[in-house]
Design an enzyme around this catalytic site. Structure first.
Site, PDB file in Angstrom:
ATOM      1  CG  ASP A   1      11.533   0.112  -4.441  1.00 49.75           C
ATOM      2  OD1 ASP A   1      11.094  -0.697  -5.278  1.00 49.75           O
ATOM      3  OD2 ASP A   1      11.346   1.341  -4.507  1.00 49.75           O
TER       4      ASP A   1
ATOM      5  CG  ASP B   1      10.304  -5.009  -5.137  1.00 45.82           C
ATOM      6  OD1 ASP B   1      11.381  -5.626  -5.072  1.00 45.82           O
ATOM      7  OD2 ASP B   1      10.211  -3.850  -5.618  1.00 45.82           O
TER       8      ASP B   1
ATOM      9  CG  ASP C   1       3.019 -13.281   9.143  1.00 49.81           C
ATOM     10  OD1 ASP C   1       2.081 -13.773   9.771  1.00 49.81           O
ATOM     11  OD2 ASP C   1       3.732 -12.341   9.558  1.00 49.81           O
TER      12      ASP C   1
ATOM     13  CD  GLU D   1       1.068 -12.224  16.837  1.00 54.36           C
ATOM     14  OE1 GLU D   1       1.422 -11.074  17.106  1.00 54.36           O
ATOM     15  OE2 GLU D   1       0.061 -12.474  16.147  1.00 54.36           O
TER      16      GLU D   1
ATOM     17  CG  ASP E   1      -1.533 -12.375  12.581  1.00 57.92           C
ATOM     18  OD1 ASP E   1      -0.542 -11.660  12.771  1.00 57.92           O
ATOM     19  OD2 ASP E   1      -2.704 -11.983  12.752  1.00 57.92           O
TER      20      ASP E   1
ATOM     21  CG  ASP F   1       7.079   0.411  -6.103  1.00 63.92           C
ATOM     22  OD1 ASP F   1       8.025   0.216  -5.310  1.00 63.92           O
ATOM     23  OD2 ASP F   1       6.173  -0.413  -6.279  1.00 63.92           O
TER      24      ASP F   1
ATOM     25  CG  ASN G   1       9.180  -1.919  -8.528  1.00 66.54           C
ATOM     26  OD1 ASN G   1       9.430  -1.458  -7.412  1.00 66.54           O
ATOM     27  ND2 ASN G   1       7.994  -2.412  -8.836  1.00 66.54           N
TER      28      ASN G   1
END
Ligand code: NOJ
Length: 522
Positions: free
Chosen positions: A22, A30, A99, A254, A195, A26, A24
């Site tokens: 992370d 990211d 993905d 998948e 997927d 939060d 930033n």
């Protein structure tokens, strides 16, 4: 290394973006966070990253419900951050796999918003609407049909009701989905993980699935009309042509509840490059039993070798991913790592492309959640029989600080309390750690062609251990793994075997408890 083909010979590392790093503060990982850890990945020695979804999403299935295929969710960054990620990864020789979740969208996707608005909307047929439902079941529980009072019809959803299935039989849908591939390829993406791709097409008449014995609704039918329809093949041919119009692009599928025979049938020079075969991760929600002993492991490997060799398809090896309890939680007792070393050795030395799940290199364990903390929809639905998939999605454990070095704020899922001892920083400093063992194995794979492309030859051993060769014309490597707490001895094939790597102090062919040996024929 000149014949090195990244997706066949390399190692692919799966990142679940919201849990990796992370940047930033939060509490959510990211893209910039991922960029800041690329040097770590490059130093570890992986070749490619598979990024779980980072697209805009209402989070009904934590990113697998996408409301825009060609954007970055602002919580994860921007397209500019994405471009920087591609450039920075490529600079380090790391490829990027996205993905693509094209079987369904989010119900907040503008396509569905239009589709559900009126029966005569031009996008009505982009989804699957019927006056009467058939008997199909959603794999997350309940019926696969949701009544929409606005237009008095039912729409189909094989997962949550917020994930309506798109109608792949509509040529406009198909074109729109192909454009998604184009969009990301033009941004420099090297490959795609598809997927539940074998569910794209449903039988055109939507007949009831026939019954079979099973515990929950979903398992009480044979899935013959909701998946694996013949129209899949021409689509795969079309997709492959598109991929092959750019150099060295890759697609791994998948497979969704498919037999190994079906799985290999989707792969080939004009189809997918690879499809997952979940040989070590079989799980039924109601039988969370994971066998783990050398005999069972060898049986799985031999079975898959037979199927994949007969079809001339390159296998993949998966021990963990974002849908399963981590291998370390399945096989290890407490914090003891003897079984995680074994699992890592199999992952990196069996024949096939290894898919490593973030944190697997330090033996991360699943977190335990109270009922009120569960976020994953099937976990909420089936608790306490099944707790869902949050356990394996906890933040990456970088160091021993309160949020594991993942974030400066309280993360979206708790950090495992064992981050106090089990974290990247402490394992980097410990020569005997799983991290350093993994790094050594990755380096050996780079050095030794037999470990990447060599045939797999099982060897006879006493019970409680397993051994195999990886063999090319000019090179033989022998792997021996002792699964138990007793010493094991077995007779090495003829020749002068030199120890390349061991986790203990045994001599070639004589293994101390839980020892792993890698030997090379001189
Ligand atoms: C398979 C993905 O791996 C899983 O996380 C997701 O929930 C379903 N497909 C639906 O997209």
């Amino acid at each position: 290394m000149e014949d090195f083909l990244w997706w066949r010979d390399g190692v692919i590392y799966q990142i679940y973006p919201r849990s990796f790093a992370d940047s930033n503060g939060d509490g959510l990982g990211d893209l910039t966070g991922i960029i800041s850890r690329l040097d770590y990945l490059s130093n570890l020695g992986i070749d490619a990253i598979w990024l779980s979804p980072f697209y805009p999403t209402p989070d009904k299935d934590f990113g697998y419900d996408i409301s825009n295929y060609v954007e970055v969710d602002p919580r994860f960054g921007s397209l500019a951050d994405f471009d920087r990620l591609v450039a920075e990864a490529h600079q380090r020789g790391i490829r990027l796999i996205l993905d693509l979740v094209l079987n369904h969208t989010s119900d907040q996707h503008p396509w569905f918003q239009e589709s559900r608005s009126r029966r005569d909307n031009p996008k009505r047929d982009w989804y699957i609407w019927r006056d009467q439902p058939n008997n199909w079941q959603a794999s997350f529980g309940g019926r696969a049909w949701e009544y929409d009072p606005a237009t008095s019809q039912y729409y189909l959803h094989l997962f949550t009701k917020e994930q309506p299935d798109v109608n792949w039989r509509n040529p406009e849908v198909r074109k729109a989905q192909m454009d998604v591939f184009r969009f990301w390829m033009e941004r420099g993406v090297d490959g795609f993980r598809l997927d539940v791709f074998n569910a794209y097409f449903k039988h055109p008449d939507l007949p009831d699935n026939p019954p079979r014995f099973g515990l929950r609704g979903f398992d009480r039918q044979r899935h013959i009309f909701d998946i694996d329809q013949p129209e899949m093949m021409p689509f795969l041919n079309e997709m492959r042509l598109l991929l092959d119009s750019h150099p060295e692009r890759y697609a791994v599928g998948e497979t969704y509840i498919a037999t190994p025979q079906k799985t290999v049938s989707y792969c080939g020079p004009d189809k997918l490059h690879a499809a997952f075969s979940f040989d070590f991760t079989f799980m039924d929600l109601f039988y969370p039993i994971f066998p783990w002993n050398p005999r069972w492991v060898m049986e799985q490997v031999i079975k898959r070798e037979e199927t994949f060799n007969a079809a001339n398809v390159w296998p993949t090896t998966v021990m963990s991913n974002h849908d399963l309890p981590r291998a370390a939680s399945r096989y290890a007792r407490g914090e003891n790592d003897s079984q995680t070393f074994l699992a890592m050795t199999l992952l990196l030395t069996l024949r096939g492309t290894p898919f490593m799940y973030y944190g697997e290199e330090i033996g991360m364990r699943d977190i335990h959640l109270q009922r009120s903390e569960i976020l994953d929809p099937p976990g909420k639905k089936y608790w306490p029989i099944y707790n869902g998939r949050d356990g394996c999605r906890s933040p990456m454990q970088w160091d021993d600080s309160i949020f594991g070095g993942f974030s400066t704020a309280k993360p979206w899922l708790p950090v495992h309390p064992n981050t106090l001892q089990r974290n990247v920083r402490s394992q980097q400093a410990d020569p005997g750690s799983l991290f350093n063992f993994t790094k050594k194995l990755l380096a050996l794979r780079k050095e030794i062609p037999a470990l990447r492309g060599g045939d797999f030859v099982p060897l006879e051993t006493p019970r409680g251990m397993l051994a195999y060769l990886r063999q090319t014309k000019g090179q033989s490597v022998l792997m021996a793994l002792n699964f138990g707490r007793r010493k094991k001895k077995f007779s090495l094939p003829d020749g002068d075997w030199r120890m390349l790597l061991t986790t203990a102090k045994g001599s070639p062919g004589a293994l101390t408890p839980y020892e792993i040996q890698m030997l090379i024929l001189e």
